[in-house]
Design a protein around this motif. Structure first.
Motif, PDB file in Angstrom:
ATOM      1  N   VAL A  28      83.063  14.129  77.168  1.00  0.00           N
ATOM      2  CA  VAL A  28      83.080  15.542  77.231  1.00  0.00           C
ATOM      3  C   VAL A  28      83.991  16.284  76.383  1.00  0.00           C
ATOM      4  CG1 VAL A  28      83.631  17.624  78.339  1.00  0.00           C
ATOM      5  CG2 VAL A  28      82.404  15.923  79.512  1.00  0.00           C
ATOM      6  N   ILE A  29      85.150  15.479  76.100  1.00  0.00           N
ATOM      7  CA  ILE A  29      85.986  15.885  74.979  1.00  0.00           C
ATOM      8  C   ILE A  29      85.476  15.710  73.829  1.00  0.00           C
ATOM      9  CG2 ILE A  29      88.227  15.546  74.109  1.00  0.00           C
ATOM     10  CD1 ILE A  29      88.534  17.193  76.597  1.00  0.00           C
ATOM     11  N   ILE A  30      84.834  14.605  73.597  1.00  0.00           N
ATOM     12  CA  ILE A  30      84.414  14.284  72.218  1.00  0.00           C
ATOM     13  C   ILE A  30      83.377  15.468  71.565  1.00  0.00           C
ATOM     14  CG2 ILE A  30      82.826  12.705  70.846  1.00  0.00           C
ATOM     15  CD1 ILE A  30      84.209  10.285  72.597  1.00  0.00           C
ATOM     16  N   PHE A  31      82.579  15.924  72.535  1.00  0.00           N
ATOM     17  CA  PHE A  31      81.215  16.677  72.015  1.00  0.00           C
ATOM     18  C   PHE A  31      81.925  17.979  71.846  1.00  0.00           C
ATOM     19  CE2 PHE A  31      78.595  13.602  73.871  1.00  0.00           C
ATOM     20  CZ  PHE A  31      77.668  13.141  72.770  1.00  0.00           C
ATOM     21  N   ILE A  32      83.069  18.326  72.797  1.00  0.00           N
ATOM     22  CA  ILE A  32      83.736  19.798  72.828  1.00  0.00           C
ATOM     23  C   ILE A  32      84.430  19.651  71.399  1.00  0.00           C
ATOM     24  CG2 ILE A  32      85.544  21.229  73.433  1.00  0.00           C
ATOM     25  CD1 ILE A  32      84.887  20.593  76.163  1.00  0.00           C
ATOM     26  N   SER A  33      85.115  18.484  70.829  1.00  0.00           N
ATOM     27  CA  SER A  33      85.587  18.572  69.820  1.00  0.00           C
ATOM     28  C   SER A  33      84.969  18.609  68.457  1.00  0.00           C
ATOM     29  CB  SER A  33      86.586  17.228  69.661  1.00  0.00           C
ATOM     30  OG  SER A  33      85.582  15.958  69.241  1.00  0.00           O
ATOM     31  N   LEU A  34      83.700  18.565  68.742  1.00  0.00           N
ATOM     32  CA  LEU A  34      82.641  18.726  67.756  1.00  0.00           C
ATOM     33  C   LEU A  34      82.240  20.115  67.281  1.00  0.00           C
ATOM     34  CD1 LEU A  34      80.446  15.538  67.818  1.00  0.00           C
ATOM     35  CD2 LEU A  34      82.262  15.916  66.324  1.00  0.00           C
ATOM     36  N   ILE A  35      82.534  21.121  68.368  1.00  0.00           N
ATOM     37  CA  ILE A  35      82.172  22.436  68.304  1.00  0.00           C
ATOM     38  C   ILE A  35      82.751  23.270  67.020  1.00  0.00           C
ATOM     39  CG2 ILE A  35      82.544  24.633  69.255  1.00  0.00           C
ATOM     40  CD1 ILE A  35      82.296  23.380  72.023  1.00  0.00           C
ATOM     41  N   PRO A  36      83.907  23.074  66.555  1.00  0.00           N
ATOM     42  CA  PRO A  36      84.616  23.618  65.370  1.00  0.00           C
ATOM     43  C   PRO A  36      83.943  23.444  63.949  1.00  0.00           C
ATOM     44  CG  PRO A  36      86.517  23.050  66.615  1.00  0.00           C
ATOM     45  CD  PRO A  36      85.166  22.245  67.558  1.00  0.00           C
ATOM     46  N   LEU A  37      83.003  22.196  64.171  1.00  0.00           N
ATOM     47  CA  LEU A  37      82.556  21.986  62.787  1.00  0.00           C
ATOM     48  C   LEU A  37      81.366  22.958  62.620  1.00  0.00           C
ATOM     49  CD1 LEU A  37      82.446  17.963  62.805  1.00  0.00           C
ATOM     50  CD2 LEU A  37      83.800  19.674  61.556  1.00  0.00           C
ATOM     51  N   ALA A  38      80.759  23.441  63.804  1.00  0.00           N
ATOM     52  CA  ALA A  38      79.569  24.356  63.680  1.00  0.00           C
ATOM     53  C   ALA A  38      80.011  25.833  63.013  1.00  0.00           C
ATOM     54  CB  ALA A  38      78.970  24.525  64.896  1.00  0.00           C
ATOM     55  N   PHE A  39      81.180  25.898  62.877  1.00  0.00           N
ATOM     56  CA  PHE A  39      81.726  27.517  62.413  1.00  0.00           C
ATOM     57  C   PHE A  39      82.241  27.109  61.037  1.00  0.00           C
ATOM     58  CE2 PHE A  39      81.442  27.966  66.713  1.00  0.00           C
ATOM     59  CZ  PHE A  39      80.814  28.730  67.313  1.00  0.00           C
ATOM     60  N   LYS A  40      82.188  28.092  60.202  1.00  0.00           N
ATOM     61  CA  LYS A  40      82.757  28.099  58.753  1.00  0.00           C
ATOM     62  C   LYS A  40      84.171  28.395  58.782  1.00  0.00           C
ATOM     63  CE  LYS A  40      78.684  28.496  55.801  1.00  0.00           C
ATOM     64  NZ  LYS A  40      78.075  29.320  54.822  1.00  0.00           N
ATOM     65  N   ASP A  42      88.032  29.408  60.660  1.00  0.00           N
ATOM     66  CA  ASP A  42      88.760  28.816  61.675  1.00  0.00           C
ATOM     67  C   ASP A  42      89.350  29.887  62.629  1.00  0.00           C
ATOM     68  OD1 ASP A  42      88.623  26.393  60.849  1.00  0.00           O
ATOM     69  OD2 ASP A  42      90.171  26.741  59.073  1.00  0.00           O
ATOM     70  N   TYR A  43      88.587  30.174  63.637  1.00  0.00           N
ATOM     71  CA  TYR A  43      88.951  31.296  64.820  1.00  0.00           C
ATOM     72  C   TYR A  43      89.955  30.588  65.509  1.00  0.00           C
ATOM     73  CZ  TYR A  43      84.442  33.610  63.642  1.00  0.00           C
ATOM     74  OH  TYR A  43      83.724  34.229  62.825  1.00  0.00           O
ATOM     75  N   ASN A  44      90.914  31.357  66.335  1.00  0.00           N
ATOM     76  CA  ASN A  44      92.048  30.946  67.019  1.00  0.00           C
ATOM     77  C   ASN A  44      91.625  29.854  68.079  1.00  0.00           C
ATOM     78  OD1 ASN A  44      93.984  32.122  65.514  1.00  0.00           O
ATOM     79  ND2 ASN A  44      93.684  34.073  66.727  1.00  0.00           N
ATOM     80  N   ILE A  45      90.524  30.296  68.722  1.00  0.00           N
ATOM     81  CA  ILE A  45      89.743  29.434  69.796  1.00  0.00           C
ATOM     82  C   ILE A  45      89.537  27.965  69.140  1.00  0.00           C
ATOM     83  CG2 ILE A  45      87.691  30.529  69.584  1.00  0.00           C
ATOM     84  CD1 ILE A  45      89.486  29.227  72.903  1.00  0.00           C
ATOM     85  N   LEU A  46      88.989  27.938  68.311  1.00  0.00           N
ATOM     86  CA  LEU A  46      88.587  26.823  67.664  1.00  0.00           C
ATOM     87  C   LEU A  46      89.592  25.997  67.111  1.00  0.00           C
ATOM     88  CD1 LEU A  46      85.473  28.156  65.356  1.00  0.00           C
ATOM     89  CD2 LEU A  46      85.650  27.230  67.635  1.00  0.00           C
ATOM     90  N   LEU A  47      90.932  26.642  66.653  1.00  0.00           N
ATOM     91  CA  LEU A  47      91.937  25.686  66.342  1.00  0.00           C
ATOM     92  C   LEU A  47      92.630  25.194  67.477  1.00  0.00           C
ATOM     93  CD1 LEU A  47      93.398  28.381  63.621  1.00  0.00           C
ATOM     94  CD2 LEU A  47      92.407  26.076  63.075  1.00  0.00           C
ATOM     95  N   ILE A  48      92.714  25.993  68.616  1.00  0.00           N
ATOM     96  CA  ILE A  48      93.339  25.460  69.785  1.00  0.00           C
ATOM     97  C   ILE A  48      92.380  24.136  70.316  1.00  0.00           C
ATOM     98  CG2 ILE A  48      93.669  26.193  72.257  1.00  0.00           C
ATOM     99  CD1 ILE A  48      94.177  29.063  71.379  1.00  0.00           C
ATOM    100  N   ILE A  49      91.094  24.370  70.356  1.00  0.00           N
ATOM    101  CA  ILE A  49      90.118  23.346  70.688  1.00  0.00           C
ATOM    102  C   ILE A  49      90.374  21.859  69.879  1.00  0.00           C
ATOM    103  CG2 ILE A  49      87.894  22.369  70.635  1.00  0.00           C
ATOM    104  CD1 ILE A  49      86.865  25.580  71.689  1.00  0.00           C
TER     105      ILE A  49
END
Length: 235
Positions: A28-40, A42-49
């Motif tokens: 689950v963590i591995i797939f969640i960690s790939l979420i930031p790659l889908a955005f150009k 760097d939103y705060n929530i993505l940085l936290i993830i």
């Protein structure tokens, strides 16, 4: 305690619920960690993830290194050899971009963004946590010789087809690389249409090439399917 940690992170058994929970958690963590790659951006929530996931991967890496002697069984030398193992290298590469910090004003910002893309290697970590992927991995290992033979056949076909079309229709293919590109596209039956023959002889070669390509492309699928069914029966 070290033995128990090793059993949890590395040796999942049928009756070990804690190990199963850990496997599921890591996937689950591995797939969640790939979420930031889908955005150009760097939103705060993505940085936290990204930071939280990197922290979890670092802990996982340290535990595996801490119990390396139980996995490699080479005594103290195991702690030296472990960082150079394939999966350890993948773990390190997946963590490295998250702990790389460069000032946004530096000219090396593009390099930083390029390094961040190495996080896609995290998907390779799922091999540890999925029995189905492990089955496929075993199939590929057992069918290695057959797949190498088919791969060699495909390479030979591409080179021969490229040389033939390059000499039959030199006006349509400026370089040998263009002919190799065409032969590869024909082999896979993709047919982008950006480079194509225009003479009758070239078109005949293209048709023959497509038929041969279908046969060659079908071989790996048949080999892997047969190996997969055999592996399932053994399990």
């Amino acid at each position: 305690m070290r033995k128990r940690l090793f059993e949890i992170v590395e040796h999942s058994s049928e009756n070990d619920k804690v190990s199963k929970v850990y496997d599921i958690f890591m996937m689950v963590i591995i797939f969640i960690s790939l979420i930031p790659l889908a955005f150009k951006k760097d939103y705060n929530i993505l940085l936290i993830i990204d930071k939280v996931a990197a922290g979890i991967f670092i802990v996982d890496y340290i535990i595996r290194w801490f119990t390396a002697d139980m996995k490699l069984k080479k005594g103290k030398l195991s702690f030296v050899l472990y960082p150079f193992s394939i999966m350890a290298i993948i773990d390190f590469i997946s963590i490295l971009p998250s702990i790389t910090v460069l000032n946004a004003g530096f000219k090396t910002l593009r390099l930083c963004r390029m390094i961040r893309t190495f996080r896609v290697f995290r998907i390779a970590k799922t091999v540890r946590y999925s029995k189905n992927i492990q089955i496929i991995s075993n199939v590929l290992k057992k069918s290695k010789d057959s797949l190498v033979t088919v791969g060699s056949l495909a390479v030979c076909y591409i080179m021969i087809a490229a040389l033939v079309i390059f000499n039959v229709e030199p006006d349509s293919f400026e370089t040998l690389f263009d002919a190799i590109y065409w032969a590869t596209v024909s082999l896979t039956t993709v047919g982008y249409g950006d480079i194509y023959p225009v003479t009758d002889a070239g078109r005949i070669i293209t048709m023959l090439s497509s038929f041969v390509g279908i046969a060659i492309v079908a071989l790996p699928a048949g080999i892997i399917t047969a190996g997969y069914m055999s592996e399932i029966e053994e399990k």
